[in-house]
Design a protein around this motif. Structure first.
Motif, PDB file in Angstrom:
ATOM      1  N   PRO A 111     -53.472   7.123 134.156  1.00  0.00           N
ATOM      2  CA  PRO A 111     -54.914   7.131 133.875  1.00  0.00           C
ATOM      3  C   PRO A 111     -55.608   8.477 134.069  1.00  0.00           C
ATOM      4  O   PRO A 111     -56.668   8.704 133.493  1.00  0.00           O
ATOM      5  N   THR A 112     -55.026   9.394 134.853  1.00  0.00           N
ATOM      6  CA  THR A 112     -55.704  10.674 135.084  1.00  0.00           C
ATOM      7  C   THR A 112     -54.825  11.898 134.865  1.00  0.00           C
ATOM      8  O   THR A 112     -55.352  12.983 134.644  1.00  0.00           O
ATOM      9  N   ARG A 113     -53.534  11.763 134.930  1.00  0.00           N
ATOM     10  CA  ARG A 113     -52.631  12.926 134.823  1.00  0.00           C
ATOM     11  C   ARG A 113     -52.717  13.549 133.433  1.00  0.00           C
ATOM     12  O   ARG A 113     -52.694  12.858 132.436  1.00  0.00           O
ATOM     13  N   ARG A 114     -52.773  14.889 133.385  1.00  0.00           N
ATOM     14  CA  ARG A 114     -52.887  15.617 132.114  1.00  0.00           C
ATOM     15  C   ARG A 114     -51.657  16.442 131.775  1.00  0.00           C
ATOM     16  O   ARG A 114     -51.471  16.841 130.633  1.00  0.00           O
ATOM     17  N   ALA A 115     -50.803  16.717 132.763  1.00  0.00           N
ATOM     18  CA  ALA A 115     -49.626  17.546 132.509  1.00  0.00           C
ATOM     19  C   ALA A 115     -48.594  17.342 133.610  1.00  0.00           C
ATOM     20  O   ALA A 115     -48.942  17.023 134.748  1.00  0.00           O
ATOM     21  N   VAL A 116     -47.355  17.514 133.246  1.00  0.00           N
ATOM     22  CA  VAL A 116     -46.249  17.477 134.200  1.00  0.00           C
ATOM     23  C   VAL A 116     -45.176  18.427 133.675  1.00  0.00           C
ATOM     24  O   VAL A 116     -45.056  18.617 132.460  1.00  0.00           O
ATOM     25  N   GLU A 117     -44.433  19.049 134.565  1.00  0.00           N
ATOM     26  CA  GLU A 117     -43.359  19.945 134.164  1.00  0.00           C
ATOM     27  C   GLU A 117     -42.044  19.434 134.733  1.00  0.00           C
ATOM     28  O   GLU A 117     -41.945  19.165 135.935  1.00  0.00           O
ATOM     29  N   LEU A 118     -41.054  19.304 133.877  1.00  0.00           N
ATOM     30  CA  LEU A 118     -39.693  18.997 134.286  1.00  0.00           C
ATOM     31  C   LEU A 118     -38.838  20.198 133.930  1.00  0.00           C
ATOM     32  O   LEU A 118     -39.033  20.807 132.878  1.00  0.00           O
ATOM     33  N   LYS A 119     -37.909  20.550 134.810  1.00  0.00           N
ATOM     34  CA  LYS A 119     -37.078  21.727 134.601  1.00  0.00           C
ATOM     35  C   LYS A 119     -35.618  21.348 134.789  1.00  0.00           C
ATOM     36  O   LYS A 119     -35.293  20.523 135.634  1.00  0.00           O
ATOM     37  N   ALA A 120     -34.743  21.979 133.995  1.00  0.00           N
ATOM     38  CA  ALA A 120     -33.315  21.693 134.079  1.00  0.00           C
ATOM     39  C   ALA A 120     -32.791  22.059 135.463  1.00  0.00           C
ATOM     40  O   ALA A 120     -33.086  23.137 135.992  1.00  0.00           O
ATOM     41  N   GLN A 121     -32.025  21.129 136.017  1.00  0.00           N
ATOM     42  CA  GLN A 121     -31.453  21.348 137.337  1.00  0.00           C
ATOM     43  C   GLN A 121     -30.065  20.718 137.370  1.00  0.00           C
ATOM     44  O   GLN A 121     -29.867  19.605 136.885  1.00  0.00           O
ATOM     45  N   ARG A 122     -29.124  21.458 137.933  1.00  0.00           N
ATOM     46  CA  ARG A 122     -27.749  20.957 138.085  1.00  0.00           C
ATOM     47  C   ARG A 122     -27.681  20.161 139.383  1.00  0.00           C
ATOM     48  O   ARG A 122     -27.999  20.678 140.455  1.00  0.00           O
ATOM     49  N   LEU A 123     -27.274  18.907 139.274  1.00  0.00           N
ATOM     50  CA  LEU A 123     -27.200  18.035 140.439  1.00  0.00           C
ATOM     51  C   LEU A 123     -25.747  17.735 140.786  1.00  0.00           C
ATOM     52  O   LEU A 123     -24.938  17.428 139.904  1.00  0.00           O
ATOM     53  N   SER A 124     -25.422  17.783 142.070  1.00  0.00           N
ATOM     54  CA  SER A 124     -24.074  17.441 142.506  1.00  0.00           C
ATOM     55  C   SER A 124     -23.878  15.930 142.394  1.00  0.00           C
ATOM     56  O   SER A 124     -24.840  15.171 142.227  1.00  0.00           O
ATOM     57  N   LYS A 125     -22.647  15.489 142.515  1.00  0.00           N
ATOM     58  CA  LYS A 125     -22.363  14.049 142.455  1.00  0.00           C
ATOM     59  C   LYS A 125     -23.108  13.295 143.550  1.00  0.00           C
ATOM     60  O   LYS A 125     -23.519  12.155 143.350  1.00  0.00           O
ATOM     61  N   ARG A 126     -23.267  13.924 144.705  1.00  0.00           N
ATOM     62  CA  ARG A 126     -23.985  13.280 145.821  1.00  0.00           C
ATOM     63  C   ARG A 126     -25.481  13.162 145.545  1.00  0.00           C
ATOM     64  O   ARG A 126     -26.136  12.258 146.055  1.00  0.00           O
ATOM     65  N   GLU A 127     -26.040  14.076 144.757  1.00  0.00           N
ATOM     66  CA  GLU A 127     -27.487  14.101 144.502  1.00  0.00           C
ATOM     67  C   GLU A 127     -27.918  13.146 143.392  1.00  0.00           C
ATOM     68  O   GLU A 127     -29.055  12.707 143.376  1.00  0.00           O
ATOM     69  N   ARG A 128     -27.021  12.874 142.453  1.00  0.00           N
ATOM     70  CA  ARG A 128     -27.433  12.085 141.283  1.00  0.00           C
ATOM     71  C   ARG A 128     -26.889  10.661 141.356  1.00  0.00           C
ATOM     72  O   ARG A 128     -25.918  10.382 142.048  1.00  0.00           O
ATOM     73  N   LYS A 129     -27.538   9.793 140.616  1.00  0.00           N
ATOM     74  CA  LYS A 129     -27.106   8.401 140.531  1.00  0.00           C
ATOM     75  C   LYS A 129     -25.789   8.305 139.769  1.00  0.00           C
ATOM     76  O   LYS A 129     -25.501   9.134 138.903  1.00  0.00           O
ATOM     77  N   LEU A 130     -25.012   7.276 140.068  1.00  0.00           N
ATOM     78  CA  LEU A 130     -23.741   7.034 139.409  1.00  0.00           C
ATOM     79  C   LEU A 130     -23.942   6.917 137.898  1.00  0.00           C
ATOM     80  O   LEU A 130     -24.837   6.206 137.442  1.00  0.00           O
ATOM     81  N   GLY A 131     -23.154   7.638 137.138  1.00  0.00           N
ATOM     82  CA  GLY A 131     -23.236   7.574 135.682  1.00  0.00           C
ATOM     83  C   GLY A 131     -24.214   8.558 135.068  1.00  0.00           C
ATOM     84  O   GLY A 131     -24.286   8.671 133.850  1.00  0.00           O
ATOM     85  N   TYR A 132     -24.977   9.278 135.899  1.00  0.00           N
ATOM     86  CA  TYR A 132     -25.956  10.235 135.386  1.00  0.00           C
ATOM     87  C   TYR A 132     -25.284  11.586 135.138  1.00  0.00           C
ATOM     88  O   TYR A 132     -24.335  11.955 135.825  1.00  0.00           O
ATOM     89  N   ALA A 133     -25.800  12.326 134.171  1.00  0.00           N
ATOM     90  CA  ALA A 133     -25.260  13.636 133.817  1.00  0.00           C
ATOM     91  C   ALA A 133     -25.507  14.647 134.935  1.00  0.00           C
ATOM     92  O   ALA A 133     -26.456  14.535 135.711  1.00  0.00           O
ATOM     93  N   GLU A 134     -24.644  15.660 134.967  1.00  0.00           N
ATOM     94  CA  GLU A 134     -24.739  16.723 135.960  1.00  0.00           C
ATOM     95  C   GLU A 134     -26.049  17.513 135.807  1.00  0.00           C
ATOM     96  O   GLU A 134     -26.686  17.876 136.792  1.00  0.00           O
ATOM     97  N   TRP A 135     -26.439  17.779 134.580  1.00  0.00           N
ATOM     98  CA  TRP A 135     -27.686  18.501 134.303  1.00  0.00           C
ATOM     99  C   TRP A 135     -28.780  17.495 133.976  1.00  0.00           C
ATOM    100  O   TRP A 135     -28.615  16.636 133.115  1.00  0.00           O
ATOM    101  N   GLN A 136     -29.907  17.589 134.685  1.00  0.00           N
ATOM    102  CA  GLN A 136     -31.029  16.677 134.513  1.00  0.00           C
ATOM    103  C   GLN A 136     -32.334  17.470 134.454  1.00  0.00           C
ATOM    104  O   GLN A 136     -32.433  18.565 135.012  1.00  0.00           O
ATOM    105  N   LEU A 137     -33.315  16.902 133.794  1.00  0.00           N
ATOM    106  CA  LEU A 137     -34.673  17.443 133.836  1.00  0.00           C
ATOM    107  C   LEU A 137     -35.370  16.793 135.024  1.00  0.00           C
ATOM    108  O   LEU A 137     -35.513  15.573 135.079  1.00  0.00           O
ATOM    109  N   VAL A 138     -35.766  17.624 135.993  1.00  0.00           N
ATOM    110  CA  VAL A 138     -36.328  17.135 137.248  1.00  0.00           C
ATOM    111  C   VAL A 138     -37.737  17.708 137.412  1.00  0.00           C
ATOM    112  O   VAL A 138     -37.989  18.873 137.107  1.00  0.00           O
TER     113      VAL A 138
END
Length: 114
Positions: A60-87
């Motif tokens: 209802p109020t947000r006008r912008a958000v930024e996601l940036k490519a980030q390499r996530l280790s297996k411990r950081e990401r959910k099972l089945g998710y790609a190594e590179w994510q927009l975070v």
């Protein structure tokens, strides 16, 4: 190095969108056919785009958000998710919006030839 101007594609330049899962793969791909090129995105990139869109368009109020490519280790990401994510970054919304307005304002309008 001079940064390339963004290209602004009006609705009529988006000719076709195809979502598919390649044989032998588990994750979707998206083909976006534009008036001057075709691009193919992996599922993780599309998910990030959808997430960013929803975070702004459905809030209802947000006008912008930024996601940036980030390499996530297996411990950081959910099972089945790609190594590179927009975070999501921690940049202030006003700063992200100001940059986006600048890019949008100087973008080159692509013309459809159909």
């Amino acid at each position: 190095m001079m940064e390339e101007r963004a290209r602004l594609y009006p609705n009529e330049c988006v000719k076709r969108v195809v979502a598919f899962i390649p044989e032998g793969h588990m994750h979707a791909r998206l083909i976006i056919e534009l008036c001057d090129q075709k691009i193919i995105l992996h599922e993780a990139a599309v998910a990030g785009i959808v997430r960013a869109y929803a975070m702004v368009a459905l809030h209802p109020t947000r006008r912008a958000v930024e996601l940036k490519a980030q390499r996530l280790s297996k411990r950081e990401r959910k099972l089945g998710y790609a190594e590179w994510q927009l975070v999501e970054t921690n940049r202030p919304e006003k700063e992200v919006l100001a940059e986006a307005m600048e890019v949008w304002g100087s973008a080159e309008l692509v013309e459809s030839h159909s």
